[in-house]
Write a protein that holds these residues in place. Structure first.
Motif, PDB file in Angstrom:
ATOM      1  N   ALA A  44       0.825  -1.220   0.000  1.00  0.00           N
ATOM      2  CA  ALA A  44       0.000   0.000   0.000  1.00  0.00           C
ATOM      3  C   ALA A  44       0.853   1.262   0.000  1.00  0.00           C
ATOM      4  N   VAL A  45       2.052   1.177   0.568  1.00  0.00           N
ATOM      5  CA  VAL A  45       2.936   2.352   0.619  1.00  0.00           C
ATOM      6  C   VAL A  45       3.211   2.857  -0.801  1.00  0.00           C
ATOM      7  N   SER A  46       3.429   1.939  -1.735  1.00  0.00           N
ATOM      8  CA  SER A  46       3.758   2.375  -3.100  1.00  0.00           C
ATOM      9  C   SER A  46       2.526   2.446  -3.994  1.00  0.00           C
ATOM     10  N   ALA A  47       1.551   1.589  -3.772  1.00  0.00           N
ATOM     11  CA  ALA A  47       0.389   1.558  -4.668  1.00  0.00           C
ATOM     12  C   ALA A  47      -0.876   1.238  -3.877  1.00  0.00           C
ATOM     13  N   PRO A  48      -1.486   2.266  -3.263  1.00  0.00           N
ATOM     14  CA  PRO A  48      -2.682   2.004  -2.464  1.00  0.00           C
ATOM     15  C   PRO A  48      -3.825   1.471  -3.330  1.00  0.00           C
ATOM     16  N   PRO A  49      -4.579   0.502  -2.843  1.00  0.00           N
ATOM     17  CA  PRO A  49      -5.706  -0.002  -3.623  1.00  0.00           C
ATOM     18  C   PRO A  49      -6.881   0.972  -3.573  1.00  0.00           C
ATOM     19  N   ASP A  50      -7.886   0.738  -4.430  1.00  0.00           N
ATOM     20  CA  ASP A  50      -9.099   1.550  -4.382  1.00  0.00           C
ATOM     21  C   ASP A  50      -9.996   1.105  -3.240  1.00  0.00           C
ATOM     22  N   LEU A  51      -9.982  -0.215  -2.998  1.00  0.00           N
ATOM     23  CA  LEU A  51     -10.874  -0.799  -1.992  1.00  0.00           C
ATOM     24  C   LEU A  51     -10.123  -1.857  -1.191  1.00  0.00           C
ATOM     25  N   ALA A  52     -10.238  -1.787   0.117  1.00  0.00           N
ATOM     26  CA  ALA A  52      -9.636  -2.816   0.970  1.00  0.00           C
ATOM     27  C   ALA A  52     -10.714  -3.409   1.871  1.00  0.00           C
ATOM     28  N   VAL A  53     -10.796  -4.731   1.868  1.00  0.00           N
ATOM     29  CA  VAL A  53     -11.680  -5.437   2.802  1.00  0.00           C
ATOM     30  C   VAL A  53     -10.762  -5.927   3.916  1.00  0.00           C
ATOM     31  N   VAL A  54     -10.937  -5.384   5.104  1.00  0.00           N
ATOM     32  CA  VAL A  54      -9.972  -5.607   6.183  1.00  0.00           C
ATOM     33  C   VAL A  54     -10.600  -6.354   7.347  1.00  0.00           C
ATOM     34  N   ASP A  55     -10.034  -7.502   7.664  1.00  0.00           N
ATOM     35  CA  ASP A  55     -10.462  -8.294   8.813  1.00  0.00           C
ATOM     36  C   ASP A  55     -10.057  -7.553  10.090  1.00  0.00           C
ATOM     37  N   MET A  56     -10.970  -7.420  11.040  1.00  0.00           N
ATOM     38  CA  MET A  56     -10.638  -6.720  12.281  1.00  0.00           C
ATOM     39  C   MET A  56      -9.798  -7.605  13.213  1.00  0.00           C
ATOM     40  N   ASP A  57      -9.607  -8.870  12.833  1.00  0.00           N
ATOM     41  CA  ASP A  57      -8.837  -9.784  13.677  1.00  0.00           C
ATOM     42  C   ASP A  57      -7.609 -10.258  12.903  1.00  0.00           C
TER      43      ASP A  57
END
Lengths: 234, 128
Positions: A44-57
């Motif tokens: 993500a530092v070099s190429a952030p995505p448009d959408l991230a689905v992120v697990d809270m765990d």
């Protein structure tokens, strides 16, 4: 609307079933999968995505801390982020994740059928803005019976505006943005008083007492932790 | 969490901000862990070598060296290289988090921190 295959999407979760669900929810999305924050942040530092689905765990950083990191950094602050968790969560936990910056929060498996339509809505709303993340709207923070409005710098209890000094509002706002987290007195001196000369830890304790009284009947408490810090929660 | 009849797990907390140091220590002691404390990187390294903790909770912004440097030295020393390190910091810059997670630390916690999440993370890192 941008064709799905041109949308750069990622899933950050150690659970293969969550990655599979995200992939099925929007056919054509083909998200890249990371099993922890380390690999995702590195990319993500070099190429952030448009959408991230992120697990809270996650195995290496809490999902809420990852949300904080992403929202505080210019490169990633505008990313669409859908949080996911497996298993029941309280309304307070859901609220805290949304207040930390998630655009959506899915509690699985209960919300499985909602993932596709809601992700599609998020992407469509972004496309209507011309694909531009723009400045994120600072929504009022709702904790207990309290509503804290960052734009107008007011706080209301059941619709009645509270009488707060500028400092008291800043303290309440800081606590609201960090609800459920232990805040040291030193952090309050830095973040709220901005290291103003003459402020000492006793001053902080006194101001907390005043704020506590003003928040009586709000459904939120400011508890003292080992006499060294405070935690604000509903 | 330490269980009855199991050896008590030892955790070393290194933080120069004494409020957070003592809050973290208080939470861990209440959970039944034995806690060692240090306020500088050098003291932290010495305590790790002498005490051989089961986990180190390590601030990044220490007065004498970065917590990442402390972690690097721990990993270089065979006596301490196996000690898992949970980084514990107010800092949230993307490049720093990237570097920290690539350094071999098992986790990263942002201060102010959620005490319940912190204790769950500690229990998980101690098990793995």
């Amino acid at each position: 609307m941008t064709p799905l295959k041109k949308i750069k999407a990622v899933v950050v979760s150690p659970r293969p079933d969550i990655a599979a669900l995200a992939g099925r929810s929007l056919p054509g999305l083909n998200p890249r999968v990371y099993t922890g924050a380390a690999g995702f942040i590195s990319a993500a530092v070099s190429a952030p995505p448009d959408l991230a689905v992120v697990d809270m765990d996650l195995p290496d950083i809490s999902g809420r801390d990852l949300l904080l990191v992403l929202r505080r950094n210019a490169k990633t602050s505008g990313m669409l982020i859908a949080a996911v968790s497996w298993g029941a969560k309280s309304a307070t936990e859901v609220s805290a994740v949304l207040d930390t910056g998630a655009d959506e929060y899915f509690i699985l498996p209960k919300d499985s059928a909602l993932v596709g339509p809601r992700l599609a809505n998020l992407l469509a709303a972004r496309a209507l803005r011309g694909g531009d993340a723009g400045a994120r709207e600072e929504k009022p923070l709702k904790i207990g019976r309290l509503e804290v409005n960052v734009v107008s710098r007011t706080a209301a209890l059941k619709g009645r505006e509270l009488s707060l000094t500028a400092l008291e509002f800043d303290m309440l706002l800081y606590f609201s943005r960090n609800s459920g987290r232990v805040v040291s007195r030193g952090t309050l001196v830095q973040q709220v008083w901005k290291n103003e000369l003459g402020v000492n830890l006793r001053s902080v304790d006194k101001r907390i007492e005043v704020l506590r009284k003003k928040l009586a009947d709000s459904g939120v408490n400011i508890s003292t932790v080992f006499g060294l810090g405070y935690i604000f929660k509903a | 969490m330490s269980r009855k009849n199991s050896p008590v797990k030892k955790i070393l907390v290194v933080d120069d901000e004494t409020d957070y140091l003592n809050i973290a220590a208080g939470l861990l002691e209440a959970e039944g862990y034995a806690v060692l404390k240090a306020v500088t990187g050098a003291d932290g390294l010495a305590a790790a070598g002498a005490g051989r903790p089961d986990l180190m909770v390590l601030d990044i912004g220490l007065p004498d060296m970065s917590g990442l440097e402390v972690n690097r030295r721990l990993k270089q020393d065979p006596a301490t290289s196996a000690i898992p390190v949970l980084l514990f910091t107010v800092r949230s810059e993307l490049d720093l988090v990237k570097k920290a997670l690539a350094s071999g630390a098992v986790g990263y916690t942002v201060k102010p921190f959620d005490p319940d999440q912190f204790l769950r993370d500690v229990a998980r890192y101690l098990k793995s």
